[in-house]
Design a protein around this motif. Structure first.
Motif: not given
Length: 274
Positions: A11, A25, A27, A39, A223, A242, A244, A263, A265
């Protein structure tokens, strides 16, 4: 059924050039069902506190609804519908109690243990499904400019830069209940990519670009790249961001079971300005 793939996921979240963050966000891996992943992307609107309260409510509701969900006995579409309805109602209650007008988009996809995937959305946060670098399906925004595109009055490229591109016809927290727009992928395959993102991301990329980036890079790398490139293209006027990403990848040779890593970030570094 046994899996022949693993899921790689990440994410990303960044406030862009705004003074505060209203996107959220999440997940989640299901606590009891292996291979079941949810997600959710939410783009909050309604002022600094109102928008964040709305997107936070979506995240809280997602956790609670997913915890109650049993993929063996419950409908995926019904679970996603409950997520939208409950979040919408709670945002409405926040608006009454705080005398604010909080609203939020939602884009949520649910990967099931049997390799199917279901999704739901409201507003202009999007979900894309790519396979081997080709766009198979994407959500249609609940926005004023999308209606003009549907009527043939605007092209997709013109809609991206239309001065009223931020006007939504449906989202969570409005006086009317949001429509439940569902989509189902019967079976995920190796080479599939799912991308959910707010308009702070997709506004700056064509579907072909998104497809290439998510195909060539790992979810974590993609990402970071998308956030940094969106900030660069926004030239100091970028929105919250944001996203995912989930990629369906072959299993390592020594592994015989599906792997669903937690997940991560992506924290993108701002570009250096001269």
């Amino acid at each position: 059924m046994s899996h022949s793939y693993r899921l790689s996921a990440a994410t990303g979240l960044h406030k862009g050039d705004r003074p505060y963050q209203q996107d959220q966000v999440i997940m989640l891996a299901h606590p009891r069902a292996k291979g079941c992943v949810l997600a959710v992307v939410a783009d909050g609107m309604g002022g600094r506190s109102g928008g964040r309260a709305a997107s936070d409510q979506v995240m809280l509701t997602a956790k609670q609804v997913f915890e109650r969900y049993s993929p063996e006995t419950d409908s995926a579409e019904e679970m996603l519908g409950n997520l939208v309805r409950e979040a919408h109602l709670l945002i409405r209650l926040v608006a009454i109690a705080a005398e604010q007008e909080p609203h939020s988009t939602i884009a949520a996809f649910l990967i099931l243990p049997n390799s199917a995937c279901a999704w739901v959305h409201s507003g202009d946060s999007r979900i894309y499904h790519f396979r081997d670098g080709q766009l198979l399906y994407q959500t249609s925004d609940h926005s004023y400019v999308q209606t003009l595109v549907d009527q043939g009055q605007l092209t997709l490229e013109e809609a991206r830069y239309h001065p009223q591109s931020n006007i939504l016809l449906h989202c969570l927290g409005t006086a009317e209940d949001p429509p439940l727009i569902h989509h189902r992928i019967p079976m995920l395959k190796q080479g599939d990519v799912l991308l959910a993102c707010s308009d702070g991301i997709w506004h700056y990329f064509s579907p072909d670009e998104l497809s290439s980036i998510t195909r060539l890079l790992s979810p974590r790398e993609a990402s970071q790249f998308l956030i940094e490139r969106a900030r660069m293209r926004a030239s100091g006027s970028g929105d919250n961001m944001s996203l995912a990403i989930v990629k369906v990848e072959p299993l390592p040779a020594e592994t015989s079971q599906a792997v669903v890593p937690g997940s991560k970030r992506a924290k993108a570094k701002p570009p250096v300005r001269s």
